[in-house]
Design a protein around this motif. Structure first.
Motif, short mmCIF file in Angstrom:
data_model
loop_
_atom_site.label_atom_id
_atom_site.label_comp_id
_atom_site.label_asym_id
_atom_site.label_seq_id
_atom_site.Cartn_x
_atom_site.Cartn_y
_atom_site.Cartn_z
N MET A 231 0.94 -1.44 0.13
CA MET A 231 0.08 -0.19 -0.30
C MET A 231 1.09 1.32 -0.47
SD MET A 231 -3.32 1.21 2.64
CE MET A 231 -3.98 -0.12 2.22
N SER A 232 0.35 2.41 -0.60
CA SER A 232 1.81 3.51 -1.15
C SER A 232 0.91 4.23 0.42
CB SER A 232 1.49 4.38 -2.35
OG SER A 232 0.25 3.90 -2.71
N PRO A 233 1.27 5.61 0.29
CA PRO A 233 1.07 6.56 1.27
C PRO A 233 0.31 7.45 0.77
CG PRO A 233 3.21 6.77 1.26
CD PRO A 233 3.22 5.94 0.66
N PRO A 234 -0.72 8.13 1.34
CA PRO A 234 -1.27 8.87 0.66
C PRO A 234 -0.50 10.10 0.77
CG PRO A 234 -1.63 9.05 2.78
CD PRO A 234 -0.83 7.65 2.98
N ALA A 235 -0.62 11.04 -0.29
CA ALA A 235 -0.11 12.21 -0.48
C ALA A 235 -0.63 13.12 0.19
CB ALA A 235 0.09 12.65 -2.43
N PRO A 236 -0.04 14.30 0.66
CA PRO A 236 -0.38 14.85 0.61
C PRO A 236 -1.49 16.95 0.31
CG PRO A 236 1.81 15.96 0.99
CD PRO A 236 2.09 14.10 -0.11
N ARG A 237 -2.79 16.73 0.25
CA ARG A 237 -3.39 17.20 0.14
C ARG A 237 -3.17 18.81 0.86
NH1 ARG A 237 -8.51 13.94 1.28
NH2 ARG A 237 -7.75 12.85 3.41
N PRO A 238 -4.13 19.02 -0.35
CA PRO A 238 -4.50 21.01 0.15
C PRO A 238 -5.15 21.14 0.86
CG PRO A 238 -4.68 20.71 -1.88
CD PRO A 238 -3.88 18.99 -1.52
N ARG B 246 -9.79 5.03 7.79
CA ARG B 246 -8.12 6.04 7.84
C ARG B 246 -8.29 7.36 6.64
NH1 ARG B 246 -3.65 3.08 4.81
NH2 ARG B 246 -2.70 5.67 5.28
N HIS B 247 -9.77 7.05 5.67
CA HIS B 247 -10.34 7.88 4.74
C HIS B 247 -11.35 8.21 4.70
CE1 HIS B 247 -5.69 9.13 3.69
NE2 HIS B 247 -6.01 7.19 3.53
N PRO B 248 -11.86 9.75 4.07
CA PRO B 248 -13.51 10.43 4.48
C PRO B 248 -13.85 9.69 3.07
CG PRO B 248 -12.44 11.54 4.31
CD PRO B 248 -11.42 10.53 4.44
N VAL B 249 -14.38 8.14 3.31
CA VAL B 249 -14.27 7.47 1.91
C VAL B 249 -16.18 7.92 1.84
CG1 VAL B 249 -15.03 4.72 -0.02
CG2 VAL B 249 -12.83 5.59 2.20
#
Length: 422
Positions: A1-8, A77-80
């Motif tokens: 699994m890849s780490p999430p990229a930064p989001r503005p 982990r994320h607001p899917v």
């Protein structure tokens, strides 16, 4: 699994199921990433996709349990907020994931009713929707009996594939055994394999179109019409499409009623559909209904011709939002797919960009050096070596641009040793 990229900024996350084929679906990924953060669930590590993703998970998407586990891990982990898929063979598992996560989407059984062409035929027949006569067979002998009963010419097709794969015409009884073998042999590993896996259908001779539609809250909205070009008879290889933003079929009441009746019969209320039809002498006949965005760059052409971004519409529906797919222009856009005249190994494909007219919006190779390409029946979509697309204010100018662009893409093949040499 890849780490999430930064989001503005915090945006809703869409789970996208399936590998994205760059030449045909890359534009869809880019469009979805404009309106939501995208996490890709796919069978391989990502490369060019990364600039459009916040992360990805490598998972066997043909394994429903594994796919659901991966989706749940991301959702923890994320607001899917939505699940999206445009891969014909992965639609059922994507629908299952959406249902299990309590997110918007179509019932998995409705997806199967579209995927299984025999179930589609039964549902449309029960509703009285116009379609070709169709019989399900499990052997060459049964195919011969079915063809005699329907009347020649007939079309034989696999029960659960798409993109005209394995579809072949038979004009006489002697053509049926080979046609059955061709249809039966067509297979993709992830597709369901049926004992009775071939349909024999009446051949509808009229022109073929497709309609991409949005379904939200039970409301059907046709977005654009594509007119298909086919070649390599007796096969039905798709060699090009044209989308005209001013196509009179967009206002055809008979066509709209057939589309509404078809979707009611199938119970399809949420998502995107790609409906293929032919116009017979006595009215429209539904050839098939795909529970996804159109393939072969049709959404790309639709956006160029009408301004409607079908990928953004699909994302809105997946997120439970009301889409607003209003056309903003009436241009014509078309694509031509380039095939070799014989099986060969590619040395290189050169696009002479100085020869391309200004209205050409895409001209590219679709293979790498060293790959083998071939026309049907050996090749299929993967038998193409390139494509060109153009958009212009009028159909004539679009066609002229395509004709010129085809000559600007040159295939160089490798010299192959004669059979048996050495």
């Amino acid at each position: 699994m890849s780490p999430p990229a930064p989001r503005p900024a915090r945006r809703p996350v869409v789970l996208l199921v399936g590998v994205v084929f760059r030449h045909y679906r890359g534009h869809l990924l880019s469009a979805v990433a404009e309106v939501a953060d995208v996490w890709l669930l796919a069978e391989r590590e990502t490369t060019w996709e990364d600039e459009h993703l916040i992360g990805h998970t490598v998972v066997d998407t043909s394994d429903g349990a594994a796919l659901l586990a991966a989706a749940r891990e991301v959702a923890a982990r994320h607001p899917v907020a939505g699940v999206l898929c445009w891969d014909e063979l992965k639609m059922a598992h994507a629908a299952m994931v959406a249902a299990e996560l309590g997110l918007p989407g179509e019932d998995p059984d409705v997806i199967d009713r579209c995927r299984d062409k025999h179930r589609t035929r039964r549902a449309l027949a029960d509703a009285g929707v116009g379609q070709p006569d169709s019989l399900l067979v499990a052997s060459p002998e049964q195919a011969g009996v079915a063809a005699d009963r329907i009347g020649f010419p007939v079309v034989l097709k696999p029960r659960a594939l798409g993109a005209s794969m394995g579809v072949v015409r038979a004009d006489a009884p002697g053509d049926v055994p080979a046609a059955y073998a061709h249809a039966r042999a067509a297979h993709v590993s992830i597709a369901r394999r049926y004992h009775a896996g071939v349909l024999v259908e009446r051949c509808v001779e009229g022109p073929e179109i497709s309609v991409d539609s949005a379904c939200a809250g039970g409301r059907l909205t046709p977005l654009f019409v594509a007119r298909k070009s086919s070649g390599f008879a007796p096969y039905f290889e798709e060699t090009g499409h044209v989308v005209d933003g001013a196509d009179p079929l967009l206002a055809d009441r008979g066509l709209r009623e057939v589309l509404r009746s078809t979707h009611r019969a199938l119970g399809f209320t949420t998502g995107m559909t790609h409906t293929e039809l032919r116009l017979a002498s006595d009215g429209w006949r539904v050839i098939e209904v795909n529970c996804r965005l159109g393939g072969d760059l049709i959404p790309f052409l639709g956006r160029a011709a009408t301004g409607i971004d079908a990928a953004a519409v699909a994302a809105a529906i997946a997120l439970g939002r009301a889409p607003d797919p209003r056309p903003v222009r009436r241009h014509t856009a078309g694509v031509r797919f380039l095939y070799p005249d014989r099986p060969l190994t590619v040395d290189k494909v050169v696009v002479h960009r100085s020869l391309l007219p200004p209205s050409v919006v895409l001209a590219t190779a679709t293979v790498e050096p060293g790959e083998r390409v071939a026309p049907p029946p050996e090749g299929h979509v993967w038998g193409r070596y390139g494509l060109v697309a153009a958009a212009a204010p009028t159909p004539r100018r679009c066609q002229e641009a395509l004709e010129t662009a085809v000559g600007a893409v040159v295939l160089h093949s490798r010299v192959e040793a004669a059979e048996g040499a050495g």
